[in-house]
Each structure stands twice: as structure tokens, then as C-alpha cells.
Design an enzyme around this catalytic site. Structure first.
Site, short mmCIF file in Angstrom:
data_model
loop_
_atom_site.label_atom_id
_atom_site.label_comp_id
_atom_site.label_asym_id
_atom_site.label_seq_id
_atom_site.Cartn_x
_atom_site.Cartn_y
_atom_site.Cartn_z
N THR A 208 13.22 1.65 -6.15
CA THR A 208 12.64 2.91 -5.67
C THR A 208 13.70 3.99 -5.55
OG1 THR A 208 11.05 1.68 -4.36
CG2 THR A 208 11.45 3.93 -3.67
N VAL A 237 -0.20 -2.22 -4.56
CA VAL A 237 0.34 -0.88 -4.33
C VAL A 237 1.19 -0.95 -3.06
CG1 VAL A 237 -0.28 1.47 -3.64
CG2 VAL A 237 -1.54 0.35 -5.48
N GLY A 238 2.36 -0.34 -3.11
CA GLY A 238 3.25 -0.37 -1.95
C GLY A 238 3.11 0.86 -1.07
N ASP A 239 4.15 1.12 -0.31
CA ASP A 239 4.14 2.25 0.63
C ASP A 239 4.43 3.59 -0.04
OD1 ASP A 239 6.73 1.14 0.10
OD2 ASP A 239 7.54 2.47 1.63
N GLY A 260 12.20 -0.33 0.55
CA GLY A 260 12.18 -1.71 1.04
C GLY A 260 10.78 -2.27 0.94
N GLY A 262 7.34 -2.61 1.12
CA GLY A 262 6.33 -1.59 1.39
C GLY A 262 5.26 -2.02 2.38
#
Ligand code: SD4
Length: 347
Positions: A208, A237-239, A260, A262
């Protein structure tokens, strides 16, 4: 009315409204606000340079945070963008978000075969009534906006990592514990960390780039773009594309971006929580620390298996960070130059 705005009005009342800000900014802006950009990990050094080209010419923080992270999305050998590790089915899927100083925001998630998800996120923000588009719909929108469909072929390094991963096919995110860093002292490590770091097993230690910036007009913006977690479940899907979790900007207070694991950032609405601590008067570092400690208390002994990190920039241009574990760093570009700072951490 803010001081910055007054500063501008004073100038315009002197009859130089048409005068561009260019040329003012390298030293200080009309109101004394020096621009600054900060971004996550060592890849942030290059990304900051892209952002600084915009900020140093009097450009907006919004343009800066888009241009900045595009540098990393372009680095095909890097861990962000189309060169990154795929999901467990072998597809690279990308998430990104962007937010400006007026609570305008846009994001994309589960986007495939598009080189610059951050720019698609900006188009979502500017050209649609929505905040977030995902998957096929996001790709269709990108194509309608003139983006090109790129090949789905993996980069050489990702192909290799995927082959290695397929041997065991276990999902175990790697946390970046390989670098030992001093607990308190911040240090300038530009020379040591010129290239994006890989762990000894060949994996990237991060996927990221997150960036927040303050421009010469005193406006904040932020961006975040990621391939998420390598070998994730298809559709995960992450943060990073979740406004309030991976990224949040409140122009009266500050701007925050996360990196990190998510899932653990989402469950505490991480970036927004850090902004709220700054609103209560906490320094950027302390605000980041409080949210990291909250995650640590939620995760208990499982905190040993994850990394979570925040970087924060307040309205005065003060910045800070905090991570759960050692090994996190962030890059800071001011009029004084571009340097890497090793983050404070919890355990
Ligand atoms: C995610 N937060 O998708 C991202 C991953 C990350 O360094 O930051 N990796 O969960």
C-alpha cells in the site's frame, strides 16, 4: 473565516488577484503555510517527489496526493498497482481512495486491469453522485472515462510469488517484523531504504501507499492505493478504499491514512478515529498511538500476528505516526527536503 482565507483576501485587496501562487511556495506561502506531504513506507520517498512537484508550484494538496501515489502505481516492480501480488485465484485486484478538504471523496475497490486506480477514485468523486464503485462496475466506469484496459498478466515477481504460494496455498499475511527499529528515536534512513523492501521469503512487506498533504493555501487532502493483501480471497476488500477506515480528511483538524491489516483498521474506523483524537487536542503521533492501542486491546494475543500503522498530519503541518510493531516507516517532504522517518511502535 480562516486565517488562510484572510491571507488570500488581503493579497487580492492589494490588487494582485491574478498573480499566481507559483514562486511563492518554495519559501513560504502568502500566509506562512509551508506545504508538506507525508506518505507510508519507503516507497513514499519516490511518491513524495511526485507530490512535491505539484506542491512546490503552488498546486493543490488534492492534485499532489493523486500525482504522488501515481508514481508508486507506475512502479511495476513494486508492491502497489498492477505489478503486485494477486489474489488466491491469480488476479491482481486493486483498491484506492481519495479525499479533499471539503469532504469530497471517491473510491474504487476490487478493480482489475486498470493502471491508476487512484485516478479512477478521483473521477468517481468528481464525475458521479457516488462515493464508491467496485469490481466490474468500477472497471466499466473507468473505461467510460478513457482509462485503458491493461493486460491481466502478472509481473515476473508476482508470478514467482504466486507459484511459491500455490505450493502451500495457505493464507497467512506476513507482518513486517524483520527490521528491528529503535523504540523511541526517530531517524533519517533515506540511504538505507531506497528500494521497496522485500522480506527474505520474497514477499513484499507491504502492499500500500497512503499519502496526506497540506498545500500552501492550508488545505489538506489524502489518498491511498493498494493491491490489498496478497493471496486474499477473491473479492476481498480492505480498509484502503473505505473512507473513515483507511483514509480520512477533516480540513479543520487533520488528515490520516492507514496501512497494515485492513480488517483491523476497518473495525475501529481507524483513520476517522485518529482524526477525532486530534480534534480533542492530541498530537498526530499520540492520536495514532491511541488507535493502535485500541486495536491491540481488541486483538489481545492475536495482535502478535498483525501489523497496523497510521500516519497523521494536522492543520498546522505537524505530523506523526504509530505502528503496532517495529519496521514501519514513513516519508516526509517539506521545503527542507525528503526524508524517511522510522515510526514509533507499540510492541
Ligand atoms: C489492506 N491496508 O488491504 C491494506 C494492506 C496494506 O501494506 O496496507 N498493506 O488491508
Amino acid at each position: 473565516m480562516s486565517i488562510n482565507r484572510r491571507g488570500f483576501i488581503n493579497l487580492t485587496s492589494l490588487g494582485i488577484a491574478g498573480f499566481t501562487l507559483q514562486g511563492f511556495v518554495d519559501k513560504a506561502s502568502i500566509n506562512g503555510q509551508k506545504p508538506i506531504v507525508i506518505s507510508t513506507w519507503d516507497a513514499g520517498l519516490n511518491a513524495n517527489k511526485g507530490a512535491w512537484e505539484v506542491l512546490s508550484k503552488g498546486g493543490t494538496a488534492l492534485d499532489a496526493v493523486e500525482k504522488g501515489v501515481m508514481v508508486t502505481e507506475d512502479e511495476i516492480s513494486c508492491c502497489v498497482g498492477l505489478g503486485a501480488n494477486p489474489d488466491r485465484d491469480g488476479y491482481v485486484t486493486l483498491d484506492a481512495s481519495i479525499m479533499d478538504h471539503e469532504f469530497n471523496c471517491g473510491s474504487v475497490a476490487f478493480l482489475e486491469q486498470i493502471k491508476h486506480p487512484i485516478s479512477v477514485a478521483r473521477k468517481v468523486m468528481e464525475k458521479t453522485p457516488h462515493v464508491m464503485l467496485v469490481g466490474e462496475g468500477a472497471q466499466q466506469f473507468a473505461l467510460s472515462q478513457g482509462f485503458t484496459l491493461e493486460s491481466s498478466k502478472l509481473s515476473d515477481s508476482a508470478e514467482q510469488s504466486y507459484k511459491n504460494w500455490l505450493k502451500k496455498s495457505t493464507y497467512k499475511p506476513v507482518i513486517n517484523v524483520e527490521r528491528q527499529s529503535p523504540k523511541t528515536a526517530t531517524s533519517q534512513l533515506e540511504d538505507k531504504f531506497k528500494a521497496p523492501a522485500r522480506l527474505s521469503n520474497g514477499e513484499w512487506n507491504h502492499d500500500t501507499i497512503g499519502m496526506v498533504a497540506l498545500d500552501a493555501n492550508g488545505n489538506l487532502s489524502g489518498s491511498c492505493t493498494t493491491s490489498g493483501a496478497g493471496f486474499k480471497l477473491r473479492g476481498r476488500v480492505g480498509d484502503s478504499p473505505i473512507i473513515g477506515a483507511g483514509l480520512y480528511v477533516d480540513n479543520e483538524v487533520g488528515a490520516v491514512v492507514a496501512t497494515g491489516q485492513g480488517e483491523d483498521v476497518i473495525r475501529v474506523a481507524g483513520a476517522s478515529a485518529v482524526v477525532e483524537h486530534m480534534r480533542q487536542g492530541k498530537s498526530p503521533q499520540e492520536a495514532c498511538r491511541l488507535v493502535v492501542e485500541k486495536i491491540r486491546s481488541i486483538k489481545k494475543e492475536k495482535a502478535a500476528d498483525i501489523q497496523v500503522c497510521f500516519i497523521a498530519l494536522n492543520k498546522n503541518g505537524e505530523h506523526g505516526s504509530y505502528a503496532l510493531h517495529s519496521g514501519f516507516n514513513y516519508a516526509v517532504h517539506t521545503t527542507e527536503g525528503n526524508k524517511l522517518i522510522e515510526s514509533h511502535f507499540s510492541v
